[in-house]
Design an enzyme around this catalytic site. Sequence first.
Site, PDB file in Angstrom:
ATOM      1  N   ASP A 115       0.713  -1.281   0.005  1.00  0.00           N
ATOM      2  CA  ASP A 115       0.101  -0.179   0.086  1.00  0.00           C
ATOM      3  C   ASP A 115       0.799   1.174   0.027  1.00  0.00           C
ATOM      4  OD1 ASP A 115      -1.959   1.911   0.256  1.00  0.00           O
ATOM      5  OD2 ASP A 115      -2.588   1.137   2.250  1.00  0.00           O
ATOM      6  N   ASP A 315      -1.932   6.232  -6.527  1.00  0.00           N
ATOM      7  CA  ASP A 315      -2.023   5.405  -5.311  1.00  0.00           C
ATOM      8  C   ASP A 315      -2.297   3.980  -6.094  1.00  0.00           C
ATOM      9  OD1 ASP A 315      -2.965   4.501  -2.824  1.00  0.00           O
ATOM     10  OD2 ASP A 315      -5.069   4.558  -3.284  1.00  0.00           O
TER      11      ASP A 315
END
Length: 433
Positions: A115, A315
């Site tokens: 992440d 992201d």
Amino acid sequence: GRAGEFCADFQYLNSTGLHLELHHPRSPCSPAPVPADLPFTAVLTHDDARISSLAARLAKTPSARATSLDADADAGLAGSLASVPLSPGASVGVGNYVTRMGLGTPATQYVMVVDTGSSLTWLQCSPCLVSCHRQSGPVFNPKSSSTYASVGCSAQQCSDLPSATLNPSACSSSNVCIYQASYGDSSFSVGYLSKDTVSFGSTSLPNFYYGCGQDNEGLFGRSAGLIGLARNKLSLLYQLAPSLGYSFTYCLPSSSSSGYLSLGSYNPGQYSYTPMVSSSLDDSLYFIKLSGMTVAGNPLSVSSSAYSSLPTIIDSGTVITRLPTSVYSALSKAVAAAMKGTSRASAYSILDTCFKGQASRVSAPAVTMSFAGGAALKLSAQNLLVDVDDSTTCLAFAPARSAAIIGNTQQQTFSVVYDVKSSRIGFAAGGCS
């Protein structure tokens, strides 16, 4: 037989730096796939929760959800955290890619979510005082590692926790630092800040700080935990940087291929770059500037200022890219016009520009996303459209609320380098092959 039988073994490349295999969350080759029967609406619901949490983070508004720790488990762990309002991290699970990380001495491998939107690395730890979700493989047992140590409350790393998790740290009755990592879809992990030797392939590094999770609840797939790659001194990137360098590269694969995550040096010549933009909104996320889009070679009919009307984040864990509303509307119109020979399908959840067919079989226009400095993503049909069921494919974009987000559908199969040292992000086509 399972498709997994055909999944090739991944080779660590003999390049400098670390090279790890990445798996798409819905790939049959993934060591911890999302359930095959999970409807795509669930993926989109989670994606929306992640977006909301990133927006709340940028607006600096903590969510008022308290951790649900069982007070009987450990008075020190639970009592100190009974009513702390948790700030949103970003939702994990269904949109995130996974890899394997070795931990402890002797090293054992764990399946971890990757992440770029969060900083602290953590994994489920026995004795799981409160709760562990199901994971593939055994849960990490600190007693089985000769190099494990918990971290005391007076350590600098304990003081550094709030910047990494956006939540306060706490102290147990036995003076061990307690972390709490929370995510936008109401998943969270709470436990003891710890240090141990981390290893990837044959490379190992001592004194890696991470969270040993005693209460882990939410949608993490079958993974053991999460690797944080955001810009923060407790992230994996920063902890490994003194020996490997301040950069990482990944290629996010489609569900039918495998990709990689590489930490350390990279070949700078093959990329086109865009500067990282510093933002006072959040210094751990990766901001860049979207400068234009074309469909079939024609620029969208919006003013150039529309592209930069919102802060823009790149992201790895967001599935559907969010664009400023006027840009999204123009893109939707232009793609629909270019695909007028393809039958339209009705809207699907948050996706309103849908077609009958599958991304691999419809005729889609060439779409390019351009960024400040000249970097560009030339999107294939599979980067532009996402299959939501067996007979429907939709434009993989939606209007943004308060921040634009470049998601992983558009990044798939590109090699993307996050060069924090030079403050730039680079893109190169054909990265996973």
